[in-house]
Design a protein around this motif. Structure first.
Motif, PDB file in Angstrom:
ATOM      1  N   GLY A   1       4.542  -1.164   2.729  1.00  0.00           N
ATOM      2  CA  GLY A   1       4.453  -0.909   4.166  1.00  0.00           C
ATOM      3  C   GLY A   1       3.619  -1.923   4.911  1.00  0.00           C
ATOM      4  N   GLY A   2       3.257  -3.012   4.276  1.00  0.00           N
ATOM      5  CA  GLY A   2       2.421  -4.035   4.900  1.00  0.00           C
ATOM      6  C   GLY A   2       1.884  -4.986   3.840  1.00  0.00           C
ATOM      7  N   GLU A   3       0.956  -5.839   4.260  1.00  0.00           N
ATOM      8  CA  GLU A   3       0.414  -6.840   3.326  1.00  0.00           C
ATOM      9  C   GLU A   3      -0.466  -6.193   2.265  1.00  0.00           C
ATOM     10  N   THR A   4      -0.517  -6.853   1.105  1.00  0.00           N
ATOM     11  CA  THR A   4      -1.448  -6.448   0.051  1.00  0.00           C
ATOM     12  C   THR A   4      -2.860  -6.810   0.505  1.00  0.00           C
ATOM     13  N   ASP A   5      -3.779  -5.885   0.352  1.00  0.00           N
ATOM     14  CA  ASP A   5      -5.170  -6.127   0.760  1.00  0.00           C
ATOM     15  C   ASP A   5      -6.085  -5.406  -0.216  1.00  0.00           C
ATOM     16  N   HIS A   6      -6.475  -6.136  -1.274  1.00  0.00           N
ATOM     17  CA  HIS A   6      -7.307  -5.517  -2.312  1.00  0.00           C
ATOM     18  C   HIS A   6      -8.674  -5.109  -1.788  1.00  0.00           C
TER      19      HIS A   6
ATOM     20  N   LEU B   1      13.186  13.095   6.666  1.00  0.00           N
ATOM     21  CA  LEU B   1      13.122  11.868   7.453  1.00  0.00           C
ATOM     22  C   LEU B   1      13.577  10.677   6.615  1.00  0.00           C
ATOM     23  N   PRO B   2      14.097   9.621   7.230  1.00  0.00           N
ATOM     24  CA  PRO B   2      14.467   8.414   6.477  1.00  0.00           C
ATOM     25  C   PRO B   2      13.223   7.801   5.837  1.00  0.00           C
ATOM     26  N   LYS B   3      13.379   7.228   4.660  1.00  0.00           N
ATOM     27  CA  LYS B   3      12.247   6.599   3.992  1.00  0.00           C
ATOM     28  C   LYS B   3      11.806   5.384   4.797  1.00  0.00           C
ATOM     29  N   ASP B   4      10.498   5.321   5.107  1.00  0.00           N
ATOM     30  CA  ASP B   4       9.973   4.258   5.956  1.00  0.00           C
ATOM     31  C   ASP B   4       8.512   4.039   5.567  1.00  0.00           C
ATOM     32  N   GLN B   5       8.263   3.038   4.729  1.00  0.00           N
ATOM     33  CA  GLN B   5       6.912   2.815   4.244  1.00  0.00           C
ATOM     34  C   GLN B   5       5.967   2.307   5.335  1.00  0.00           C
ATOM     35  N   VAL B   6       6.506   1.594   6.299  1.00  0.00           N
ATOM     36  CA  VAL B   6       5.660   1.133   7.403  1.00  0.00           C
ATOM     37  C   VAL B   6       5.111   2.331   8.175  1.00  0.00           C
TER      38      VAL B   6
ATOM     39  N   TRP C   1       0.765   6.524   9.301  1.00  0.00           N
ATOM     40  CA  TRP C   1       0.280   7.904   9.352  1.00  0.00           C
ATOM     41  C   TRP C   1      -0.832   8.140   8.341  1.00  0.00           C
ATOM     42  N   PHE C   2      -0.748   7.495   7.165  1.00  0.00           N
ATOM     43  CA  PHE C   2      -1.838   7.620   6.196  1.00  0.00           C
ATOM     44  C   PHE C   2      -3.124   7.025   6.764  1.00  0.00           C
ATOM     45  N   GLU C   3      -2.984   5.913   7.490  1.00  0.00           N
ATOM     46  CA  GLU C   3      -4.172   5.298   8.092  1.00  0.00           C
ATOM     47  C   GLU C   3      -4.766   6.212   9.160  1.00  0.00           C
ATOM     48  N   ALA C   4      -3.899   6.850   9.945  1.00  0.00           N
ATOM     49  CA  ALA C   4      -4.389   7.790  10.964  1.00  0.00           C
ATOM     50  C   ALA C   4      -5.177   8.923  10.314  1.00  0.00           C
TER      51      ALA C   4
ATOM     52  N   ASP D   1      -6.815  12.736   1.034  1.00  0.00           N
ATOM     53  CA  ASP D   1      -5.506  12.289   0.568  1.00  0.00           C
ATOM     54  C   ASP D   1      -5.031  11.074   1.361  1.00  0.00           C
ATOM     55  N   GLY D   2      -5.293  11.094   2.671  1.00  0.00           N
ATOM     56  CA  GLY D   2      -4.903   9.962   3.504  1.00  0.00           C
ATOM     57  C   GLY D   2      -5.621   8.691   3.085  1.00  0.00           C
ATOM     58  N   MET D   3      -6.902   8.780   2.779  1.00  0.00           N
ATOM     59  CA  MET D   3      -7.655   7.603   2.329  1.00  0.00           C
ATOM     60  C   MET D   3      -7.102   7.092   1.001  1.00  0.00           C
ATOM     61  N   PHE D   4      -6.828   8.017   0.094  1.00  0.00           N
ATOM     62  CA  PHE D   4      -6.285   7.620  -1.208  1.00  0.00           C
ATOM     63  C   PHE D   4      -4.909   6.976  -1.048  1.00  0.00           C
ATOM     64  N   ASN D   5      -4.037   7.617  -0.273  1.00  0.00           N
ATOM     65  CA  ASN D   5      -2.682   7.105  -0.103  1.00  0.00           C
ATOM     66  C   ASN D   5      -2.666   5.733   0.566  1.00  0.00           C
ATOM     67  N   LEU D   6      -3.508   5.553   1.562  1.00  0.00           N
ATOM     68  CA  LEU D   6      -3.599   4.258   2.225  1.00  0.00           C
ATOM     69  C   LEU D   6      -4.087   3.193   1.260  1.00  0.00           C
ATOM     70  N   GLY D   7      -5.094   3.541   0.456  1.00  0.00           N
ATOM     71  CA  GLY D   7      -5.609   2.597  -0.525  1.00  0.00           C
ATOM     72  C   GLY D   7      -4.545   2.181  -1.527  1.00  0.00           C
ATOM     73  N   VAL D   8      -3.756   3.136  -1.997  1.00  0.00           N
ATOM     74  CA  VAL D   8      -2.689   2.839  -2.956  1.00  0.00           C
ATOM     75  C   VAL D   8      -1.652   1.905  -2.337  1.00  0.00           C
ATOM     76  N   MET D   9      -1.249   2.185  -1.110  1.00  0.00           N
ATOM     77  CA  MET D   9      -0.245   1.348  -0.454  1.00  0.00           C
ATOM     78  C   MET D   9      -0.766  -0.060  -0.189  1.00  0.00           C
ATOM     79  N   MET D  10      -2.042  -0.169   0.158  1.00  0.00           N
ATOM     80  CA  MET D  10      -2.632  -1.494   0.356  1.00  0.00           C
ATOM     81  C   MET D  10      -2.736  -2.255  -0.958  1.00  0.00           C
ATOM     82  N   MET D  11      -3.019  -1.548  -2.032  1.00  0.00           N
ATOM     83  CA  MET D  11      -3.113  -2.182  -3.341  1.00  0.00           C
ATOM     84  C   MET D  11      -1.755  -2.716  -3.790  1.00  0.00           C
ATOM     85  N   LYS D  12      -0.702  -1.969  -3.491  1.00  0.00           N
ATOM     86  CA  LYS D  12       0.648  -2.355  -3.923  1.00  0.00           C
ATOM     87  C   LYS D  12       1.371  -3.236  -2.909  1.00  0.00           C
ATOM     88  N   GLY D  13       0.836  -3.351  -1.703  1.00  0.00           N
ATOM     89  CA  GLY D  13       1.537  -4.097  -0.666  1.00  0.00           C
ATOM     90  C   GLY D  13       2.717  -3.345  -0.103  1.00  0.00           C
TER      91      GLY D  13
END
Length: 485
Positions: free
Chosen positions: A435-440, A400-405, A410-413, A421-433
């Motif tokens: 696919g969306g806003e940074t939310d520590h 699939l094409p790379k699409d962080q959004v 899907w990680f949030e779902a 793994d989904g909780m960890f991956n979502l947390g990492v993406m939120m920490m780095k900003g």
């Protein structure tokens, strides 16, 4: 609090009448831990490898024909002992002929005079007044009379019409009349449900239990029919009453929880041919619900329900066979076969397992495209592991094409379903900003939950995140994790 008249119909028809369907839905939960999630490819980041992302219907009157079952006999096959209802008595005049005489009918219970034969074989002596299979002339006459009455009885249909019209007090009275006159178990079940939920009468669970027990009375064993997922509530009134009793005692619905009674009524429903009850019993023995854990019994019950096409049982059995447990040896090939059976019925967990087999080439030839297609199907069906896997495809740009959004969605779902793994991956993406806003604050909460779920990298990432958080963000994160009652 009493229900409003506007909500009564929905409560009984959509909730009460589909309580067993709800149980089937509940049965979708894996009986064992599913195969581990697909490991993600390495993707080193500035913080180190630990931050890398890893993957309303109408009530219908009874439609059964007027046949009398001969296997519920006390003396001659028409009655089922002291628990017999009029309806049971009526339901056998036609089937009785295959056991007693070839020409028996309710219209002519004593035979055809034109043939020269009476209802009794000529070889019988004058002292033998019992007729065939121990049935007397009075038994045949009584059965024929009851069949005549039943053919003209409209009480159950009238009760259903009143119920569907929202005339609940009148419907309750007519259900009681129907049960009193004909002994229809369907009427007893509806009376029980109306007492259970306080519809047209005061809520009275003990009274509901009494009516359910009346409807379920008379033990028998019925050969199950293959489970039909399009009709999850398809069962006899006796089986439905048994399932309702099992659920009441299982959850303690205004009565104390009673594991022994729960097992008894699930067992009764299974004997009556309701296949999902076998899966429920299997879960009880698998998890040791107030009884010693017995994997052998659980596997036997899962196998029985699986052979009658119940997907949750097929999935549970496959999970045991995938890795093996206790005395049951691992058999990945057989496990994959059961996963396939369940996947054909759109079971999300089983579909994920088959997708993973094609992804990793386990017991099948690796097929990335087919794996992705099955991951999508399972993810849309709500499987957390598949949702996380699909997120990794978007995150890493694999096939699939790379699409962080999309990856973050899907990680949030997966995360909200408790997938580590989904909780960890979502947390990492939120920490780095990503696919969306940074939310520590939310990142900290999700990573903490991932750590609690046992993710190996969560603790290390939390230490990195804590160094970036303001005191206000830390306080907000703690509030998220410890909500006030």
């Amino acid at each position: 609090m009493k229900m409003s008249s506007a909500n009564i119909h929905r409560t009984l028809v959509l909730t009460v009448m589909t309580m067993c369907a709800a149980y089937v839905a509940q049965a979708q939960t894996p009986a064992t831990t599913p195969p581990p999630s697909q490991p993600a490819p390495s993707n080193p980041a500035a913080e180190g490898d630990v931050t890398t992302v890893t993957v309303f219907g109408k009530l219908k009157p009874p439609t059964s024909g007027l046949t009398i079952r001969t296997d519920t006999a006390s003396s001659c096959g028409f009655m089922s002992g002291q628990n017999a209802s009029t309806a049971d008595y009526v339901r056998g005049a036609i089937r009785q002929q295959s056991y007693d005489r070839q020409t028996f009918s309710a219209s002519s219970p004593f035979g055809d005079a034109s043939t020269g034969f009476s209802a009794f074989d000529r070889s019988r002596t004058a002292d033998d007044r019992s007729g065939f299979s121990g049935c007397s002339a009075a038994d045949y006459g009584f059965a024929a009379g009851r069949a005549h009455i039943a053919r003209r009885d409209t009480t159950m249909r009238d009760a259903a019409d009143l119920f569907n019209a929202g005339k609940y007090p009148e419907a309750l009275a007519m259900f009681k009349k129907s049960y009193s006159k004909m002994g229809y178990r369907e009427a007893a079940v509806m009376i029980a449900k109306m007492h259970l939920y306080g519809v047209a009468t005061e809520k009275d669970v003990p009274e509901a239990i009494k009516w359910f027990e009346d409807a379920a009375a008379g033990h028998e064993k019925v050969t199950p029919r293959p489970y039909d997922p399009t009709r999850p509530d398809r069962m006899s009134p006796k089986a439905e009453a048994s399932m309702m009793l099992a659920k009441i005692y299982l959850i303690g619905f205004d009565v104390p929880k009673n594991p022994k009674a729960t097992r008894k009524w699930f067992d009764r429903a299974y004997d009556l041919g309701f296949v999902p009850a076998g899966k429920a019993l299997g879960d009880i023995y698998y998890f040791g619900y107030d009884t010693p854990r017995d994997l052998g019994k659980a596997a036997k019950l899962y196998t029985g329900a699986a052979e009658y096409s119940f997907a949750p049982a097929q999935y549970a059995l496959a999970n045991i066979l995938y890795s093996g447990e206790e005395t049951i040896k691992a058999d990945p090939n057989k496990a994959l076969d059961w996963y396939w059976h369940a996947a054909r019925q759109k079971h999300p967990g089983a579909t994920y397992a088959v997708a993973r087999a094609y992804d990793l080439g386990e017991n099948v030839k690796a097929d990335p495209d087919r794996a992705l297609s099955l991951y999508k199907e399972a993810a849309i069906g709500g499987d957390g592991d598949a949702q996380n896997a699909l997120g990794t495809y978007f995150y890493n740009g694999q096939i699939l094409p790379k699409d962080q959004v999309m990856a973050r969605k899907w990680f949030e779902a997966a995360a909200v379903r408790g997938q580590a793994d989904g909780m960890f991956n979502l947390g990492v993406m939120m920490m780095k900003g990503e696919g969306g806003e940074t939310d520590h604050t939310k990142a900290y909460a999700w990573l903490t939950l991932a750590q609690t779920a046992g993710h190996p990298n969560a603790e290390a990432v939390l230490k990195i995140l804590e160094g970036r958080m303001t005191p206000a963000e830390k306080a907000a994160a703690e509030a998220l994790l410890s909500p006030q009652a």
